[in-house]
Design a protein around this motif. Structure first.
Motif, PDB file in Angstrom:
ATOM      1  N   TYR A 105       0.859  -1.183   0.000  1.00 45.83           N
ATOM      2  CA  TYR A 105       0.000   0.000   0.000  1.00 45.83           C
ATOM      3  C   TYR A 105       0.891   1.229   0.000  1.00 45.83           C
ATOM      4  N   TYR A 106       0.460   2.270  -0.693  1.00 46.46           N
ATOM      5  CA  TYR A 106       1.135   3.561  -0.628  1.00 46.46           C
ATOM      6  C   TYR A 106       0.223   4.509   0.139  1.00 46.46           C
ATOM      7  N   LEU A 107       0.751   5.114   1.196  1.00 53.06           N
ATOM      8  CA  LEU A 107       0.028   6.093   1.994  1.00 53.06           C
ATOM      9  C   LEU A 107       0.605   7.466   1.703  1.00 53.06           C
ATOM     10  N   TYR A 108      -0.259   8.397   1.348  1.00 48.76           N
ATOM     11  CA  TYR A 108       0.166   9.755   1.017  1.00 48.76           C
ATOM     12  C   TYR A 108      -0.479  10.751   1.979  1.00 48.76           C
ATOM     13  N   ASN A 109       0.295  11.719   2.410  1.00 49.14           N
ATOM     14  CA  ASN A 109      -0.173  12.838   3.216  1.00 49.14           C
ATOM     15  C   ASN A 109       0.244  14.088   2.438  1.00 49.14           C
ATOM     16  N   ILE A 110      -0.727  14.756   1.826  1.00 44.37           N
ATOM     17  CA  ILE A 110      -0.442  15.850   0.895  1.00 44.37           C
ATOM     18  C   ILE A 110      -0.865  17.187   1.491  1.00 44.37           C
ATOM     19  N   ASP A 111       0.061  18.122   1.527  1.00 43.61           N
ATOM     20  CA  ASP A 111      -0.219  19.498   1.919  1.00 43.61           C
ATOM     21  C   ASP A 111      -0.573  20.251   0.647  1.00 43.61           C
ATOM     22  N   SER A 112      -1.867  20.531   0.469  1.00 45.58           N
ATOM     23  CA  SER A 112      -2.352  21.088  -0.799  1.00 45.58           C
ATOM     24  C   SER A 112      -3.216  22.324  -0.546  1.00 45.58           C
ATOM     25  N   PRO A 113      -2.601  23.444  -0.209  1.00 42.84           N
ATOM     26  CA  PRO A 113      -3.346  24.631   0.214  1.00 42.84           C
ATOM     27  C   PRO A 113      -4.410  25.124  -0.756  1.00 42.84           C
ATOM     28  N   GLY A 114      -4.236  24.965  -2.043  1.00 41.23           N
ATOM     29  CA  GLY A 114      -5.215  25.465  -3.002  1.00 41.23           C
ATOM     30  C   GLY A 114      -6.178  24.411  -3.515  1.00 41.23           C
ATOM     31  N   ALA A 115      -6.142  23.220  -2.955  1.00 33.90           N
ATOM     32  CA  ALA A 115      -6.939  22.119  -3.486  1.00 33.90           C
ATOM     33  C   ALA A 115      -8.426  22.281  -3.177  1.00 33.90           C
ATOM     34  N   VAL A 116      -9.262  21.801  -4.067  1.00 33.96           N
ATOM     35  CA  VAL A 116     -10.710  21.876  -3.925  1.00 33.96           C
ATOM     36  C   VAL A 116     -11.188  21.116  -2.683  1.00 33.96           C
ATOM     37  N   ASN A 117     -10.604  19.955  -2.420  1.00 31.31           N
ATOM     38  CA  ASN A 117     -11.057  19.108  -1.314  1.00 31.31           C
ATOM     39  C   ASN A 117     -10.570  19.564   0.049  1.00 31.31           C
ATOM     40  N   GLY A 118      -9.733  20.572   0.109  1.00 27.21           N
ATOM     41  CA  GLY A 118      -9.206  21.054   1.382  1.00 27.21           C
ATOM     42  C   GLY A 118      -7.697  21.052   1.349  1.00 27.21           C
TER      43      GLY A 118
END
Length: 109
Positions: free
Chosen positions: A48-61
């Motif tokens: 499994y690949y687990l991702y934790n993404i810091d995405s300040p402009g993303a639609v989902n948050g």
């Protein structure tokens, strides 16, 4: 075309997030602008690949977590599919719920 690919055969963690990033953020994925923590989890013969993404402009948050692997298809035993669970949080939700969101994603096994 591999008949029953593992997630590793689909790509390494960096290649896979490039493919699924827009689905995770709800918008786009840019590795240069979105710091991403990646964890590779191996359990019961599956990766499994687990991702934790810091995405300040993303639609989902601004905070997105995703866990992805491949599984055998539900309608055809000779086809494999990538499957993932995604969770998103606002900054205020993230402050108190980061570990809960990561635990939910990690329970996807």
């Amino acid at each position: 075309n591999i008949e029953k690919p593992t997630i590793e055969q689909v790509g390494d963690p960096d290649e896979v997030i490039q493919k699924i990033g827009p689905f995770v953020t709800g918008d786009y994925y840019d590795a240069e602008d979105m710091p991403t923590e990646t964890e590779v989890i191996k359990e019961n013969g599956r990766t499994y690949y687990l991702y934790n993404i810091d995405s300040p402009g993303a639609v989902n948050g601004p905070h997105n977590v995703a866990m992805v692997t491949t599984i055998e298809g539900p309608t055809s035993k000779d086809r494999y599919h990538a499957i993932m669970v995604v969770g998103s949080a606002t900054n205020s939700e993230w402050d108190g719920g980061k570990q809960d969101l990561l635990n939910v994603a990690k329970s996807f096994r």
